[in-house]
Every structure is written in C-alpha cells, then in structure tokens.
Design an enzyme around this catalytic site. Structure first.
Site, PDB file in Angstrom:
ATOM      1  N   CYS A 133      69.729  27.741  29.591  1.00  0.00           N
ATOM      2  CA  CYS A 133      70.537  26.648  30.164  1.00  0.00           C
ATOM      3  C   CYS A 133      70.999  25.640  29.116  1.00  0.00           C
ATOM      4  O   CYS A 133      71.933  25.882  28.373  1.00  0.00           O
ATOM      5  CB  CYS A 133      69.783  25.983  31.304  1.00  0.00           C
ATOM      6  SG  CYS A 133      70.890  25.108  32.454  1.00  0.00           S
TER       7      CYS A 133
ATOM      8  N   SER B 287      80.613  11.124  67.182  1.00  0.00           N
ATOM      9  CA  SER B 287      81.162   9.822  67.554  1.00  0.00           C
ATOM     10  C   SER B 287      82.630   9.905  67.918  1.00  0.00           C
ATOM     11  O   SER B 287      83.212   8.915  68.379  1.00  0.00           O
ATOM     12  CB  SER B 287      81.000   8.838  66.390  1.00  0.00           C
ATOM     13  OG  SER B 287      81.820   9.241  65.294  1.00  0.00           O
ATOM     14  N   GLY B 288      83.243  11.063  67.699  1.00  0.00           N
ATOM     15  CA  GLY B 288      84.685  11.161  67.840  1.00  0.00           C
ATOM     16  C   GLY B 288      85.411  10.742  66.580  1.00  0.00           C
ATOM     17  O   GLY B 288      86.640  10.672  66.551  1.00  0.00           O
ATOM     18  N   GLY B 289      84.646  10.469  65.513  1.00  0.00           N
ATOM     19  CA  GLY B 289      85.224  10.058  64.240  1.00  0.00           C
ATOM     20  C   GLY B 289      85.242  11.172  63.216  1.00  0.00           C
ATOM     21  O   GLY B 289      84.732  12.272  63.446  1.00  0.00           O
TER      22      GLY B 289
ATOM     23  N   LYS C  25      62.512  27.461  26.181  1.00  0.00           N
ATOM     24  CA  LYS C  25      63.665  26.568  26.186  1.00  0.00           C
ATOM     25  C   LYS C  25      63.479  25.512  25.104  1.00  0.00           C
ATOM     26  O   LYS C  25      62.405  24.913  24.976  1.00  0.00           O
ATOM     27  CB  LYS C  25      63.810  25.907  27.553  1.00  0.00           C
ATOM     28  CG  LYS C  25      65.100  25.125  27.765  1.00  0.00           C
ATOM     29  CD  LYS C  25      65.221  24.708  29.224  1.00  0.00           C
ATOM     30  CE  LYS C  25      66.538  24.040  29.526  1.00  0.00           C
ATOM     31  NZ  LYS C  25      66.691  23.750  30.975  1.00  0.00           N
TER      32      LYS C  25
ATOM     33  N   SER D 191      81.437  12.467  61.473  1.00  0.00           N
ATOM     34  CA  SER D 191      80.601  13.346  62.293  1.00  0.00           C
ATOM     35  C   SER D 191      81.317  14.652  62.595  1.00  0.00           C
ATOM     36  O   SER D 191      80.676  15.703  62.719  1.00  0.00           O
ATOM     37  CB  SER D 191      80.197  12.642  63.588  1.00  0.00           C
ATOM     38  OG  SER D 191      81.307  12.342  64.398  1.00  0.00           O
TER      39      SER D 191
ATOM     40  N   GLU E 128      67.171  31.214  35.107  1.00  0.00           N
ATOM     41  CA  GLU E 128      66.117  30.298  34.646  1.00  0.00           C
ATOM     42  C   GLU E 128      65.095  30.024  35.756  1.00  0.00           C
ATOM     43  O   GLU E 128      65.457  29.744  36.899  1.00  0.00           O
ATOM     44  CB  GLU E 128      66.778  28.995  34.202  1.00  0.00           C
ATOM     45  CG  GLU E 128      65.832  27.902  33.750  1.00  0.00           C
ATOM     46  CD  GLU E 128      66.562  26.616  33.398  1.00  0.00           C
ATOM     47  OE1 GLU E 128      65.933  25.733  32.780  1.00  0.00           O
ATOM     48  OE2 GLU E 128      67.767  26.476  33.727  1.00  0.00           O
TER      49      GLU E 128
ATOM     50  N   SER F 236      72.046  25.885  36.533  1.00  0.00           N
ATOM     51  CA  SER F 236      73.009  24.810  36.289  1.00  0.00           C
ATOM     52  C   SER F 236      73.539  24.301  37.618  1.00  0.00           C
ATOM     53  O   SER F 236      74.307  24.980  38.289  1.00  0.00           O
ATOM     54  CB  SER F 236      74.162  25.342  35.426  1.00  0.00           C
ATOM     55  OG  SER F 236      75.135  24.352  35.202  1.00  0.00           O
TER      56      SER F 236
ATOM     57  N   ALA G 154      74.981  13.830  65.640  1.00  0.00           N
ATOM     58  CA  ALA G 154      75.426  12.785  66.568  1.00  0.00           C
ATOM     59  C   ALA G 154      76.934  12.634  66.416  1.00  0.00           C
ATOM     60  O   ALA G 154      77.424  12.152  65.399  1.00  0.00           O
ATOM     61  CB  ALA G 154      74.714  11.472  66.259  1.00  0.00           C
TER      62      ALA G 154
ATOM     63  N   ASN H 156      73.818  -3.223  64.987  1.00  0.00           N
ATOM     64  CA  ASN H 156      72.789  -2.335  64.440  1.00  0.00           C
ATOM     65  C   ASN H 156      71.865  -1.810  65.529  1.00  0.00           C
ATOM     66  O   ASN H 156      71.362  -0.686  65.440  1.00  0.00           O
ATOM     67  CB  ASN H 156      71.975  -3.067  63.370  1.00  0.00           C
ATOM     68  CG  ASN H 156      72.789  -3.364  62.124  1.00  0.00           C
ATOM     69  OD1 ASN H 156      73.796  -2.713  61.866  1.00  0.00           O
ATOM     70  ND2 ASN H 156      72.361  -4.352  61.370  1.00  0.00           N
TER      71      ASN H 156
END
Length: 540
Positions: free
Chosen positions: A145, A292-294, A109, A297, A41, A182, A290, A372
């Site tokens: 579709c 973070s060790g988490g 269509k 990320s 499509e 789709s 970036a 923050n």
C-alpha cells in the site's frame, strides 16, 4: 508467469470466513494453472483491524491458520497473502510469500501512514529492509500500500525520508507488486491510476496492484485492482466495488484502451456497498429509514433498497402538526416506487402530551426546544421499532447539516449508520438525479421544493443556513481543503459569512462526536479521519 489476482472482501476479525474465501481462490487459481496468486493487504483479518490486532487469541489463531491451512496449499503455487506477523513482541504489516509448503519470503510494510483515517504507527513496526525475491525466473519487488505513495517526482515532495520502491528498483526487479487496502474517496481511483502510470513509466516496470474491496465501518474500499504495462497502459483493471478474480500471463500482457470516468455513479456504488457491508457485517439483515418526504431521507431509502433489497427496508413517516400534505404524499409515493413496507405513525398526541407536561398553561413557544422535541419523539419511535423488530436505523443527515450542527442530538441524528453524512447537500441533489436517471423513483417535487425540517410553520432550511450552493463550497474549503479563513475569503466569499460558518463548524464538534459512523466518500469526512477536540475555542 501466470498470476492470479484475488480482489476479495474480507470481514474484520472473521478469520474462519476469510480463510474459506482465500482457500477457495487458491483452489481456483490452481485449477487455472496459475503460478502465483496475490491477495490484498491484511486480507486474512481485513483492514483496518484497529486494536483488534492486539488480541493474542487472534494472533495465535492466525499463526496456526497460516501454518496449517495456507502453507500446505503452496507446494505447487506461490501465495502472497497480506497478514499481521507477530515477532519478538512486535507486530508487522506483512506480505507473506508461501511456496513449496513453507513461508518462502516475507516483506514487511515500510511506510506506515499516520494521517487522515490511518493510524499504523500505533500498531506496526516498519520493515528493516526491502529486498526482491526471485520466483519463476522473475525478480519481484513486493510492496504494501503506502510503500508506493512516496514518489518525489510525482508529488514534488517526499512524505517519508525513504522510498521502498526506489530501493527495489535499484536492485533490478522485473515486476512491481503492491498489495493494498486503499480506502475510497471520490477521485481516488483516477488519482491512483495516474500515480501508478507515472511509476510504471519512471522505472519501466510492469505493475501488479491488488486492492481490498468492501465496506469496513466508515471506510469503503473500491477494489479496482490492476495490471499495468511498462509504458503505463493498462493490461487489465478489476471491477470497482465488487469482488473480482483473474489470471493474467505476464509474458502476454495486452494493451487495453481503458478509461475511467469517475462520475456520480461511483459515489452511488460506494454508498450502496458501504450500507450493505455495514448492515450485514454488524449482524443485521434489514434497515429502517425515517421518511420525511424530503430529499435526504428519499436518497437514503433508495440507497438502502439498492444495498439490501426492497423486502429488507422499512419506511416510517411520522407527521406532526407542521408536516405538509405534500410531504405526506411524497413520502408515500417514494415508498410505493421503491416497493418497500411503509408505515405512518403520527406524533401529534405524543407531542401534545409533552407540551402539556413541559410548557406553562400548555402554551406553544415554537422555539428550538419544541422543534428538537419533535425530532426526539421520532427518534424514540424508530428506536422502539428497531429494538422490537430487529431493524438497523439509518440516519439521514447530510454533511452540510453535520457541519453546521443543523441536526438534533437523539433526534434526526439517531441511527446505527450515517449513510449520506459525507455528502454536502448539493451533492445529495446530484445523487437524487442520478437515482432518477431511468425513471422517477424520488418524486420530482422532492427535487424542486425548498428543503425544510417542517418543525414549525413555513420553515425553510435557508431561514437558519446560507443557501447550500454558497455554504457547501465554504465547508469543502475548510474541511477538505484545509484552507484558512483568510484563504477562503480570498476565493470571493463574504468575510462575515465565512467567519460565521467556520465558527459554527468549530462549535458543533460535540454533536458530531455523538453521531453514528459516517460512510466516507470525500477526501475528508467527519469522524475517524478528522480528530478534533470538543472542549476548545478559536482564540488566536
């Protein structure tokens, strides 16, 4: 009849590039003695083109290209190509059938979806009729579709008053052809196959289904084109999340024992494709994460490397006074395991300078403003590197955080693309375990330690949020399943908790509106498919 299926990955608006790809597939089909080749499509300009469809320079270029580059190649092969068709100030989403050097047939269509991520009534005029076309002694029923997604027996309801497939079947067609764009979400391939199997058996017709593949903005298209026998068995199925090409003989269709196990690997492949295409199609070559060790990320970095190669991914670790030694070790180990460039840029001096400027007597309050502030310092650093060195920044927030607003505007929300923004936290962990299936890439401690933003001493996500194994099902019930508060409570959840979660989700729309595009892999992602007002209140 020998039919070529061209499952291609078009770039939105790249008419010249898409035409090169289309022409190369036509030439290949001719070399393999195909009678007919079928493309997805709107494949000449990619789906979804959105308001680009109104660009009249593009419209003229499409008309010229079809006349000068596609039609002349159809003398000895039929070509079914998805394209917009401009006529009498109307635009149609069309399947254009070229043969014998001219536009042989056109089917527009019929059903124009206007829900979730779709907005086709804004752009297109629906077909006025559905007529089969005779080709090589076969009567072909061509659909586009959504035209096959309205079977009242399969869904136990009809979204639209008319069913184009029902009309075509009543006219004695031999083969159902559907050209499609789709978009993927987890479970979509299995659903689509099951639906097409029902249609094949109901009408006792073979089905040739050709789907777009690739990432276009937030949407990821899985491909998985297929050919199905009258009894619903699969004769062939295309690759998922890759381009594919095949020539099949409709007179010699096999019955393959094909099963699709749509496990976590499909989400992984979808996100890798989504990242790769977004970065490349927006003109970038490399990405920045970036670290973070988490967990978030780490998973984002792994997906980036799989998509772009380790040489094109940069990891930046930016510790503050609250960052743990374990996080520093884990971030460095991840970068080492991935083989990516790794830089450490401490933010302590910058943070102290802000505290000195903004806080009376240099006092540290450890409030949200200071939390923050650290995130925003990091956002500034990564955007500086992005500007100077040409990296696209990948945002690392997950769906649970976006839902609850547990993220910082102009901080950790900074980036050009939200890679895992449609993955609830529990699914992020599942994806991490999949990434580590053969060897330890993400350090094992990252999967075991309690998640933390590390913006104040001993901080844990669960200080501010319900446990993710409780939170995520509530979010899914509200966002994806569209259940009411009362219905969610009846599932067994605490009423006060549900009300608080829903209230938080509702009030955080202003943040999500400013988030980068989110790659969609569930049935309802934040972004284009969920169009909520910002300035509103729940008062009923």
């Amino acid at each position: 009849m020998k039919v070529a299926i061209a499952q291609i990955n078009p770039t939105i608006g790249d008419l010249k590039g898409n035409l090169e790809k289309i022409i190369s597939k036509i030439d290949r089909a001719k070399n393999l003695s195909a009678d007919l080749i079928i493309f997805p499509e709107l494949s000449i300009i990619g789906y979804p083109p959105r308001d680009l469809i109104y660009n009249m320079d593009l419209a003229k270029a499409i008309e010229t290209s079809l006349k000068e580059k596609i039609a002349p190649r159809s003398y000895d092969i039929g070509i079914i190509l998805g394209s917009p068709y401009y006529e009498d100030k109307n635009i149609y989403n069309s399947a254009l059938f070229f043969y014998k050097g001219k536009l042989y047939f056109r089917q527009d269509k019929t059903l124009l979806p206007n829900y979730d991520v779709f907005d086709e009534k804004r752009y297109f005029k629906p077909a006025s009729n559905n007529i089969p076309i005779k080709f090589k002694n076969k009567l072909l029923g061509i659909t586009i579709c959504e035209d096959i997604w309205n079977d009242k027996d399969y869904w136990n309801r009809k979204i639209y008053e008319i069913d184009p497939l029902e009309k075509l079947a009543s006219q004695g067609i031999d083969i159902i052809i559907n050209i499609s764009a789709s978009p993927y979400y987890h479970g979509k391939i299995s659903l689509r196959i099951d639906m097409l199997r029902h249609i094949a058996r109901k009408y006792k017709k073979e089905i040739i289904y050709v789907n777009q593949v690739g990432g276009n903005d937030e949407l990821i298209f899985d491909g998985t084109s297929l050919v199905m026998n009258k009894d619903g068995s699969l004769a062939w199925i295309g690759k998922e999340f890759e381009e594919d090409f095949v020539v099949i003989d409709t007179n010699k269709l096999s019955r393959e024992n094909i099963t699709i196990n749509e496990d976590i690997s499909f989400i992984y492949k979808a996100l890798v494709l989504g990242v790769r295409d977004y970065v490349i199609k927006t003109g970038f070559k490399k990405a920045l994460v970036a670290l973070s060790g988490g967990i978030d990320s780490s998973v984002t970095a792994c997906l980036a490397v799989a998509a772009l190669g380790k040489e094109n991914v940069l990891g930046i670790y930016m510790p503050s006074r609250y960052s743990s030694k374990e996080s520093a070790i884990d971030a460095e180990m991840l970068a080492k395991n991935l083989g990516i460039e790794y830089r450490v840029i401490p933010i302590e001096k910058i943070f102290s300078s802000f505290i000195e400027t903004l806080n009376p007597n240099n006092r540290v309050f450890m409030d949200n403003a200071e939390e923050n502030l650290q995130a925003r310092i990091r956002g500034n650093i990564i955007m500086f590197i992005s500007n100077r060195e040409g990296y696209l920044v990948l945002s690392t927030g997950n769906k649970s955080e976006l839902a609850m607003g547990y993220c910082t505007l102009y901080g950790d929300m900074t980036g050009g693309l939200s890679v895992i923004g449609d993955l609830p936290k529990t699914l992020v962990y599942e994806l991490a375990r999949y990434i580590n299936r053969d060897r330890e890439i993400i350090p094992e401690r990252v999967l075991r330690k309690p998640p933390s933003a590390e913006l104040r001493p001993n901080q844990k996500d669960e200080d501010s949020l319900p446990p993710y194994h409780v939170l995520d099902p509530i979010i899914k019930s509200y966002i994806e399943d569209n259940l009411t508060v009362e219905e969610i409570i009846k599932l067994g959840y605490n009423s006060e908790l549900v009300e608080n979660v829903v209230k938080k989700v509702d009030s955080m729309e202003y943040k999500r509106r400013q988030a980068p595009p989110v790659l969609k892999v569930t049935s309802k992602a934040f972004g284009v498919g969920r169009r909520m007002p910002i300035a509103w209140r729940r008062n009923w």
